[in-house]
Design a protein around this motif. Structure first.
Motif, PDB file in Angstrom:
ATOM      1  N   VAL A   1      64.997  -9.099  35.335  1.00  0.00           N
ATOM      2  CA  VAL A   1      66.094  -9.546  36.216  1.00  0.00           C
ATOM      3  C   VAL A   1      67.133 -10.323  35.401  1.00  0.00           C
ATOM      4  N   LEU A   2      66.664 -11.234  34.529  1.00  0.00           N
ATOM      5  CA  LEU A   2      67.598 -11.983  33.667  1.00  0.00           C
ATOM      6  C   LEU A   2      68.362 -11.027  32.759  1.00  0.00           C
ATOM      7  N   GLU A   3      67.648 -10.051  32.198  1.00  0.00           N
ATOM      8  CA  GLU A   3      68.281  -9.059  31.324  1.00  0.00           C
ATOM      9  C   GLU A   3      69.402  -8.329  32.066  1.00  0.00           C
ATOM     10  N   HIS A   4      69.105  -7.902  33.292  1.00  0.00           N
ATOM     11  CA  HIS A   4      70.080  -7.181  34.126  1.00  0.00           C
ATOM     12  C   HIS A   4      71.307  -8.064  34.387  1.00  0.00           C
ATOM     13  N   GLN A   5      71.058  -9.338  34.682  1.00  0.00           N
ATOM     14  CA  GLN A   5      72.152 -10.273  34.969  1.00  0.00           C
ATOM     15  C   GLN A   5      73.045 -10.470  33.740  1.00  0.00           C
ATOM     16  N   ILE A   6      72.420 -10.681  32.586  1.00  0.00           N
ATOM     17  CA  ILE A   6      73.187 -10.924  31.352  1.00  0.00           C
ATOM     18  C   ILE A   6      73.972  -9.674  30.955  1.00  0.00           C
ATOM     19  N   LYS A   7      73.343  -8.523  31.138  1.00  0.00           N
ATOM     20  CA  LYS A   7      73.968  -7.259  30.710  1.00  0.00           C
ATOM     21  C   LYS A   7      75.150  -6.868  31.594  1.00  0.00           C
TER      22      LYS A   7
ATOM     23  N   ARG B   1      56.383 -10.724  25.241  1.00  0.00           N
ATOM     24  CA  ARG B   1      57.097 -11.327  24.099  1.00  0.00           C
ATOM     25  C   ARG B   1      58.248 -10.427  23.640  1.00  0.00           C
ATOM     26  N   ASN B   2      57.999  -9.114  23.631  1.00  0.00           N
ATOM     27  CA  ASN B   2      59.072  -8.185  23.220  1.00  0.00           C
ATOM     28  C   ASN B   2      60.231  -8.203  24.211  1.00  0.00           C
ATOM     29  N   LYS B   3      59.907  -8.255  25.494  1.00  0.00           N
ATOM     30  CA  LYS B   3      60.970  -8.300  26.512  1.00  0.00           C
ATOM     31  C   LYS B   3      61.745  -9.617  26.419  1.00  0.00           C
ATOM     32  N   ALA B   4      61.026 -10.716  26.203  1.00  0.00           N
ATOM     33  CA  ALA B   4      61.689 -12.017  26.035  1.00  0.00           C
ATOM     34  C   ALA B   4      62.629 -11.976  24.831  1.00  0.00           C
ATOM     35  N   ALA B   5      62.165 -11.379  23.736  1.00  0.00           N
ATOM     36  CA  ALA B   5      62.995 -11.276  22.525  1.00  0.00           C
ATOM     37  C   ALA B   5      64.266 -10.471  22.811  1.00  0.00           C
ATOM     38  N   GLN B   6      64.138  -9.409  23.609  1.00  0.00           N
ATOM     39  CA  GLN B   6      65.326  -8.611  23.976  1.00  0.00           C
ATOM     40  C   GLN B   6      66.318  -9.448  24.779  1.00  0.00           C
ATOM     41  N   VAL B   7      65.801 -10.276  25.667  1.00  0.00           N
ATOM     42  CA  VAL B   7      66.685 -11.129  26.495  1.00  0.00           C
ATOM     43  C   VAL B   7      67.370 -12.189  25.620  1.00  0.00           C
ATOM     44  N   PHE B   8      66.614 -12.786  24.711  1.00  0.00           N
ATOM     45  CA  PHE B   8      67.218 -13.736  23.758  1.00  0.00           C
ATOM     46  C   PHE B   8      68.317 -13.041  22.939  1.00  0.00           C
ATOM     47  N   ALA B   9      68.036 -11.821  22.484  1.00  0.00           N
ATOM     48  CA  ALA B   9      69.012 -11.075  21.676  1.00  0.00           C
ATOM     49  C   ALA B   9      70.269 -10.756  22.476  1.00  0.00           C
ATOM     50  N   LEU B  10      70.088 -10.382  23.739  1.00  0.00           N
ATOM     51  CA  LEU B  10      71.243 -10.105  24.609  1.00  0.00           C
ATOM     52  C   LEU B  10      72.086 -11.359  24.800  1.00  0.00           C
ATOM     53  N   MET B  11      71.391 -12.466  24.987  1.00  0.00           N
ATOM     54  CA  MET B  11      72.082 -13.751  25.164  1.00  0.00           C
ATOM     55  C   MET B  11      72.857 -14.094  23.890  1.00  0.00           C
ATOM     56  N   PHE B  12      72.236 -13.840  22.747  1.00  0.00           N
ATOM     57  CA  PHE B  12      72.890 -14.095  21.459  1.00  0.00           C
ATOM     58  C   PHE B  12      74.171 -13.273  21.337  1.00  0.00           C
ATOM     59  N   VAL B  13      74.071 -11.986  21.601  1.00  0.00           N
ATOM     60  CA  VAL B  13      75.223 -11.089  21.478  1.00  0.00           C
ATOM     61  C   VAL B  13      76.337 -11.508  22.437  1.00  0.00           C
ATOM     62  N   THR B  14      75.954 -11.967  23.620  1.00  0.00           N
ATOM     63  CA  THR B  14      76.934 -12.359  24.644  1.00  0.00           C
ATOM     64  C   THR B  14      77.600 -13.693  24.323  1.00  0.00           C
ATOM     65  N   GLU B  15      76.865 -14.635  23.733  1.00  0.00           N
ATOM     66  CA  GLU B  15      77.352 -16.021  23.664  1.00  0.00           C
ATOM     67  C   GLU B  15      77.583 -16.585  22.260  1.00  0.00           C
ATOM     68  N   TYR B  16      77.047 -15.928  21.235  1.00  0.00           N
ATOM     69  CA  TYR B  16      77.091 -16.521  19.882  1.00  0.00           C
ATOM     70  C   TYR B  16      78.522 -16.829  19.426  1.00  0.00           C
ATOM     71  N   LEU B  17      79.445 -15.916  19.691  1.00  0.00           N
ATOM     72  CA  LEU B  17      80.818 -16.082  19.192  1.00  0.00           C
ATOM     73  C   LEU B  17      81.635 -17.058  20.037  1.00  0.00           C
ATOM     74  N   THR B  18      81.097 -17.425  21.199  1.00  0.00           N
ATOM     75  CA  THR B  18      81.893 -18.274  22.097  1.00  0.00           C
ATOM     76  C   THR B  18      81.173 -19.575  22.454  1.00  0.00           C
TER      77      THR B  18
END
Length: 353
Positions: free
Chosen positions: A42-48, A85-102
């Motif tokens: 659900v978090l992944e869907h929201q971030i994406k 753990r793999n799904k959590a890592a994907q969500v962390f990665a999505l968050m990184f891609v979305t927010e790292y530059l800003t």
């Protein structure tokens, strides 16, 4: 079951499902693995798809949820199942891609501050790095022009701001766990191999790092991953003279460790990786030779040709191996070697013949 899945899909699209799931993860409300997995989905869907719809306060809550969950992993009696753990890592990665530059330039600093060298934390950190590699670097994934532009900017910013710190963390992890936790060590070697293609090679191709990797080549549970990591280092584009020196120094140590004695080795999985490494070293030397010939550096070309020729007996041993994976992994080097022998023969002594 079908009804349950339909309900979950419906829940994903509801306005406040992400909030319910974020709270459940942060507070560890559910013990059922599938429910935890679904909360991350659900978090992944929201971030994406719907992240821009959240307020700044809500976005901050998502960040805090992930960090609270990460912190809780260090204290839990049992680690989460691998699929969570793999799904959590994907969500962390999505968050990184979305927010790292800003909004989250200190993403890695925050994660490393929480995990330190805790083995569970390190596991999640390394999985997150591999998930980031899949999102940002993996060439097999087709990206839109906008995503490609964003990914280039992320890599440029990481090179400037955090890559040296990440490399230092990898060294610490390898140094800490190489004798006590082969799983974490192999995960870390995989990360180094993935990132080496686009970071400054001097951060990895130095005495302390390479000596440690070469040490891993003598440890049965680490050597396949170490082989792949050395292959990525050798494969990286660099000055031809420096490349010849690097390959030759690696070969000296590998030979001294007895790794060139193919007949004594019974592990075909390792020999398959080793054959790939020798192929990479041989083809890298041939590229260096071609570049040196092109700029008429005859001394460099001659030294490199001698280095190539000295690999001939090892190449033939691997080519003659009865296992197809081992022999097929060396064919590229064989083909290129024959080609330059023809070239060198026709161009005469000036090229080292």
């Amino acid at each position: 079951m079908r009804q349950a899945l339909a309900y979950f899909e419906q829940l994903k699209d509801s306005q406040d499902a992400w909030h319910v799931c974020a709270e459940a993860l942060a507070k560890g409300i559910y013990s059922d693995d599938h429910v935890k997995f679904f909360c991350f989905q659900v978090l992944e869907h929201q971030i994406k798809f719907r992240y821009a719809m959240l307020t700044a306060v809500q976005q901050q809550l998502v960040r805090e949820t992930l960090m609270t969950w990460l912190q809780s992993q260090l204290m839990n009696a049992q680690p989460e199942k691998t699929f969570i753990r793999n799904k959590a890592a994907q969500v962390f990665a999505l968050m990184f891609v979305t927010e790292y530059l800003t909004k989250w330039p200190k993403f890695f600093f925050d994660i490393l501050t929480v995990v330190g060298l805790n083995p569970r934390g390190v596991d999640l950190y390394l999985r997150t790095l591999m998930a980031i590699d899949a999102e940002v670097v993996d060439r097999d994934i087709v990206h839109t022009a906008e995503e490609t532009r964003r990914n280039t900017l992320i890599k440029d910013t990481m090179r400037e701001q955090c890559i040296p710190s990440l490399v230092e963390s990898w060294y610490e992890i390898l140094h800490t766990y190489q004798h006590s936790n082969s799983e974490l060590t192999c995960q870390c070697l995989e990360v180094v191999g993935a990132f080496v293609s686009w970071i400054d090679l001097s951060l990895i191709a130095n005495d302390r790092f390479v000596n440690m990797l070469l040490g891993h080549m003598s440890v049965e549970v680490l050597r396949e991953e170490a082989c792949d990591c050395l292959f990525e280092i050798v494969n990286k584009g660099m000055d031809p003279i420096d490349k010849t020196k690097l390959v030759e120094s690696l070969c000296q140590v590998l030979q001294a460790a007895g790794l060139f004695s193919i007949q004594q080795e019974e592990d075909v999985d390792f020999l398959s990786r080793f054959s790939k490494l020798v192929n990479g070293m041989g083809q890298s030397l041939i590229i260096s030779w071609s570049r040196l010939v092109k700029v008429s550096d005859m001394k460099g070309a001659q030294d490199t040709l001698q280095a190539i020729e000295s690999k001939g007996p090892l190449m033939l041993q691997l080519l003659a191996h009865e296992d197809d994976d081992i022999s097929s992994n060396i064919i590229g080097f064989c083909y290129d070697y024959l080609h330059i022998l023809k070239q060198a023969g026709s161009t005469g002594a000036a090229y080292g013949q």
